[in-house]
Design an enzyme around this catalytic site. Structure first.
Site, mmCIF file in Angstrom:
data_model
loop_
_atom_site.group_PDB
_atom_site.id
_atom_site.type_symbol
_atom_site.label_atom_id
_atom_site.label_comp_id
_atom_site.label_asym_id
_atom_site.label_seq_id
_atom_site.Cartn_x
_atom_site.Cartn_y
_atom_site.Cartn_z
ATOM 1 N N TYR A 171 0.838 -1.204 0.000
ATOM 2 C CA TYR A 171 0.000 0.000 0.000
ATOM 3 C C TYR A 171 0.875 1.257 0.000
ATOM 4 O O TYR A 171 0.611 2.199 -0.750
ATOM 5 C CB TYR A 171 -0.929 0.033 1.219
ATOM 6 C CG TYR A 171 -1.746 -1.212 1.419
ATOM 7 C CD1 TYR A 171 -2.164 -1.990 0.337
ATOM 8 C CD2 TYR A 171 -2.101 -1.646 2.696
ATOM 9 C CE1 TYR A 171 -2.909 -3.145 0.527
ATOM 10 C CE2 TYR A 171 -2.852 -2.791 2.888
ATOM 11 C CZ TYR A 171 -3.241 -3.545 1.804
ATOM 12 O OH TYR A 171 -3.975 -4.693 2.000
ATOM 13 N N VAL A 215 2.332 1.773 -3.437
ATOM 14 C CA VAL A 215 1.356 2.257 -4.417
ATOM 15 C C VAL A 215 1.065 3.741 -4.213
ATOM 16 O O VAL A 215 1.031 4.521 -5.176
ATOM 17 C CB VAL A 215 0.056 1.431 -4.337
ATOM 18 C CG1 VAL A 215 -1.063 2.092 -5.137
ATOM 19 C CG2 VAL A 215 0.296 0.022 -4.857
ATOM 20 N N TYR A 216 0.860 4.159 -2.963
ATOM 21 C CA TYR A 216 0.612 5.574 -2.700
ATOM 22 C C TYR A 216 1.807 6.419 -3.140
ATOM 23 O O TYR A 216 1.643 7.499 -3.715
ATOM 24 C CB TYR A 216 0.332 5.805 -1.210
ATOM 25 C CG TYR A 216 -1.015 5.318 -0.745
ATOM 26 C CD1 TYR A 216 -2.168 5.570 -1.479
ATOM 27 C CD2 TYR A 216 -1.148 4.609 0.454
ATOM 28 C CE1 TYR A 216 -3.410 5.128 -1.045
ATOM 29 C CE2 TYR A 216 -2.389 4.166 0.893
ATOM 30 C CZ TYR A 216 -3.511 4.424 0.140
ATOM 31 O OH TYR A 216 -4.745 3.988 0.570
ATOM 32 N N SER A 217 3.005 5.925 -2.890
ATOM 33 C CA SER A 217 4.211 6.655 -3.290
ATOM 34 C C SER A 217 4.335 6.719 -4.806
ATOM 35 O O SER A 217 4.784 7.732 -5.359
ATOM 36 C CB SER A 217 5.454 5.988 -2.687
ATOM 37 O OG SER A 217 5.418 6.040 -1.274
#
Length: 345
Positions: A127, A130-132
């Site tokens: 997660y 993915v956010y990064s």
């Protein structure tokens, strides 16, 4: 903290008795075979682990090329909202952090449950990745999202951290209370984030963000329901008023979060609807822990009808095939057994 302690004084005797009885809880009793996987003893917990295992996905599956094009077509307010949402999501993931999950895993005395928590710890890394990736694709550098510098000082973020300190990290908290609070953290905190992203992607844009949001939302629902499953195994449970207090506290914190830190009106959504959706999620979670609904809220978002919500359509009532990668679905020959929280454990 004083108000928190004052509230719990009302239940001092029964909480003391529950604390004493925790050593006799089957999930928490010392187990010399806690690291030996087979034979499986807790089949419901093992089934929960195998279902999240079947849902495994990687950051490499999220393609953001089309999203980058779509992002440029958004309004400046929408771009700012997404940047703030990503910054706050990364911050919220740090609140979950491996330390909290490792503590739950250490206290749990069966390998089936430890396997589940171990898998969750691994997924937390995905997660964050993915956010990064999204920050890099849409904004090039975290420095281009001013909120990153301010997060630590935001009152709403501090309130979430204080909630975790009161109900989870506090040594005086009962194991059952910690399960409820962790479920509230997983199920209520960021509920509006998922709704706002589904609202955006319902317009058939940003497919990579849509896929990531659906995957993460589904996974968080599974983690929330796992707390409900462990709670169902406990012989003694907290007073329903304590469960209600934990959940409603989380709701008020989350409402404040969207009123101040993430002004959804600029994104194109209605704040009242976001608040109602948070209450709707909370009602489902209350039912998942055996309580009555508190808000009696109705889901205001039609596009969220198919999204798993704790207590409404539980993770454990879905078949494994719902969570398997498409390439693996054809290999499933044996239907999964459905699990009912009303079963005697």
């Amino acid at each position: 903290m004083e108000a928190h302690n004052q509230f719990l004084k009302t239940f001092q005797k029964e909480r003391h008795d529950m604390k004493e009885a925790e050593k006799d809880e089957i999930l928490l009793m010392e187990n010399s075979r806690r690291f030996v996987m087979f034979p499986i003893k807790y089949h419901e917990i093992w089934a929960a682990y195998k279902k999240v295992e079947a849902s495994f996905w990687t950051a490499e599956e999220i393609e953001l090329a089309k999203d980058t094009e779509d992002f440029q077509k958004l309004t400046d307010d929408q771009k700012t909202y997404i940047g703030n949402l990503l910054a706050l999501s990364i911050s919220s993931d740090n609140l979950v952090n491996k330390y909290l999950i490792e503590n739950f895993s250490a206290q749990l005395q069966n390998p089936e449950g430890k396997s589940f928590y171990g898998f969750q710890i691994m997924m937390e890394n995905i997660y964050s990745e993915v956010y990064s990736m999204m920050v890099d694709a849409f904004f090039k550098d975290p420095k281009n999202i001013p909120l990153f510098k301010e997060i630590a000082n935001l009152p709403e973020v501090k309130h979430k951290a204080a909630f975790i300190e009161r109900w989870i990290s506090n040594d005086d908290s009962l194991y059952a209370e910690r399960l409820v609070a962790f479920a509230a953290k997983e199920g209520i905190f960021q509920a509006g984030n998922y709704a706002s992203m589904f609202w955006l992607t319902d317009k058939k844009i940003m497919p990579g963000l849509a896929m990531a949001n659906r995957n993460i939302c589904r996974d968080r629902g599974a983690y929330t329901d796992f707390s409900c499953l462990l709670f169902a195994h406990l012989r003694t449970k907290p007073n329903p008023k304590i469960i209600e207090k934990i959940i409603t506290e989380a709701v008020e914190i989350e409402k404040e979060y969207y009123s101040n830190s993430l002004p959804v009106e600029k994104f194109g959504m209605d704040l009242k609807s976001i608040h109602t959706y948070i209450e709707f999620v909370a009602d489902g979670l209350l039912q998942g822990f055996g309580n009555e609904k508190y808000y009696n809220a109705v889901n205001p978002f039609e596009f969220m009808e198919d999204v798993a919500t704790a207590g409404k359509t539980t993770f454990f009532e879905k078949k494994v095939s719902d969570y398997q990668k498409a390439s693996d679905m054809s290999k499933s020959a044996t239907p999964s057994k459905e699990i009912n929280f009303d079963d005697d454990f």
